[in-house]
Scaffold this motif. Structure first.
Motif, PDB file in Angstrom:
ATOM      1  N   GLN A  17      -1.305  -7.200   3.205  1.00 24.70           N
ATOM      2  CA  GLN A  17      -2.441  -6.588   2.530  1.00 24.70           C
ATOM      3  C   GLN A  17      -3.468  -7.662   2.220  1.00 24.70           C
ATOM      4  O   GLN A  17      -3.479  -8.253   1.160  1.00 24.70           O
ATOM      5  N   LEU A  39      -2.831  -4.954   8.836  1.00 19.21           N
ATOM      6  CA  LEU A  39      -1.947  -3.880   9.290  1.00 19.21           C
ATOM      7  C   LEU A  39      -0.888  -4.351  10.279  1.00 19.21           C
ATOM      8  O   LEU A  39       0.247  -3.878  10.250  1.00 19.21           O
ATOM      9  N   ASP A  70       6.196   0.074   7.400  1.00 16.99           N
ATOM     10  CA  ASP A  70       5.540   0.011   6.093  1.00 16.99           C
ATOM     11  C   ASP A  70       6.455   0.569   5.011  1.00 16.99           C
ATOM     12  O   ASP A  70       6.046   1.356   4.154  1.00 16.99           O
ATOM     13  N   GLY A 116       1.256  -2.086   3.580  1.00 19.31           N
ATOM     14  CA  GLY A 116       0.212  -1.948   4.595  1.00 19.31           C
ATOM     15  C   GLY A 116      -0.932  -1.042   4.210  1.00 19.31           C
ATOM     16  O   GLY A 116      -1.837  -0.808   5.023  1.00 19.31           O
ATOM     17  N   VAL A 119      -1.010   2.062   3.995  1.00 18.70           N
ATOM     18  CA  VAL A 119      -1.062   3.231   4.870  1.00 18.70           C
ATOM     19  C   VAL A 119      -1.123   4.519   4.061  1.00 18.70           C
ATOM     20  O   VAL A 119      -1.790   5.481   4.442  1.00 18.70           O
TER      21      VAL A 119
END
Length: 389
Positions: free
Chosen positions: A133, A139, A146, A151, A153
């Motif tokens: 991060q 990513l 993840d 990440g 997400v």
């Protein structure tokens, strides 16, 4: 990031003579070309691929944020942030208009209180200790599937979040996300908390998150629809916790972070955009322990090099299979700033998985690679251009 500011005097519309509002429009586009050594195709064979890629480091986005001064140290604040694909212009996060963030709140001399679609405390406090991060790594450096939310997400809907001010280097906060389900208050609800402390070159952080029945429907804390990307696992309970730290020595910053993830009665895990299902009738308990060491080196004010290594120890257990998959991933990147808003980058990752035979994790899988490998190894390289506005 250069920002477009528009300041409007509220006295013009007869509200409060001294109140003012500010609105900031911002965004980022990260596009490139990637090579992956092995992607599993429909026949089960592995094929290499060269493809146009976007969001290799950070997700493409545009947004608007604003604040209104209410006097006495109080401000009304908001943020709306859209996620899109830089390669085709399509909406991300399941087609949401503001799928990355959408919240409104109040800030005061004690902290901020916000309501809406937001990030949890693990993302806010713990994940910044990882290269997964950051604007260095991002990513493609995230931990397998993840599993610990590093990440960025997933986001939480229906969330109420508090974040403290900085108390001589100490910051803390917490979040609660409602299920919005009558008769099922705890069904797909979430709560989290975290803290960080910085003193000179040293920073230490910790965080915790729990979600009950994550992804059970689209109305709760974690959207479980197949296209949203929020629910990377389907389980009865998801918990993540950990701690990490960093230390700056001149142009070098060293970091260590540990995170633990626990999934009870898991029925599916997303590897890319495809859900890998657990054996029928065999809910599976999963655990992941992620250990990351990272380094960032500012060679010149315009040139940075970063690297990390992550060891992930896993446990996979149901009535028929007990396995201990282990992932080793090596990451390296360099970026050069052409201006304050534009940079070019080159990054590469290698992952090897062992002990995953007979489980849905058989085959290496690096985030951003497009899909799992047909073997236990995968290599991914990306070159690209980022522009902030």
């Amino acid at each position: 990031m250069k920002k477009l500011l528009m300041t409007v005097s509220c006295s013009a519309i007869g509200v409060v003579a001294h109140a003012q509002s500010s609105i900031t429009l911002y965004g980022l586009i990260d596009n490139g070309v990637s090579y992956v050594s092995n992607n599993r195709v429909a026949s089960g064979a592995g094929k290499s691929n060269v493809f146009a890629s976007s969001s290799n480091i950070v997700g493409d986005r545009w947004g608007v944020t604003g604040a209104e001064d209410l006097g006495g140290g109080l401000q009304a604040i908001f943020k709306l942030e859209n996620g899109f694909s830089g390669t085709n212009g399509g909406l991300q996060q399941g087609g949401r208009l503001f799928g990355r963030q959408a919240w409104v709140g109040m800030s005061s001399p004690l902290g901020t209180l916000t309501l809406g679609r937001q990030y949890d405390s693990v993302v806010d406090f713990l994940a910044p200790r990882s290269l997964a991060q950051s604007f260095l790594g991002g990513l493609e450096f995230m931990h397998p599937m993840d599993n610990d939310s590093f990440g960025n997400v997933s986001r939480l809907d229906n969330a109420v979040k508090f974040a403290s001010i900085d108390y001589s280097g100490l910051k803390f906060g917490g979040l609660y996300a409602f299920s919005n389900k009558a008769g099922g208050f705890s069904d797909n609800r979430a709560f989290s908390g975290g803290a960080s402390y910085s003193h000179g070159p040293f920073t230490v952080s910790a965080g915790y998150m729990r979600i009950d029945r994550p992804g059970d429907g689209s109305a709760g804390a974690l959207d479980g629809s197949s296209t949203s990307g929020d629910a990377t696992f389907r389980a009865s309970t998801r918990q993540v916790w950990g701690m990490g730290g960093s230390y700056a020595i001149g142009p070098v910053t060293l970091g260590l972070v540990w995170s633990a993830s626990r999934y009870r009665d898991t029925t599916a895990a997303y590897r890319g955009s495809t859900a890998s299902l657990m054996p029928a009738g065999m809910p599976t308990d999963l655990t992941f322990n992620n250990y990351e060491a990272n380094v960032r080196y500012l060679v010149t004010p315009s040139w940075v090099v970063a690297a990390s290594y992550t060891l992930t120890d896993g446990r996979y257990s149901n009535t028929s299979t007990h396995a201990k998959p282990r992932w080793n991933q090596f990451n390296l990147m360099t970026a050069y700033s052409l201006s304050k808003r534009t940079d070019v980058y080159l990054m590469a990752e290698y992952q090897h998985v062992s002990g995953a035979s007979g489980t849905i994790f058989d085959g290496a899988f690096i985030g951003g690679s497009g899909g799992p490998s047909a073997t236990n190894a995968q290599f991914l390289a990306s070159a690209g251009l980022r522009v902030r506005f």
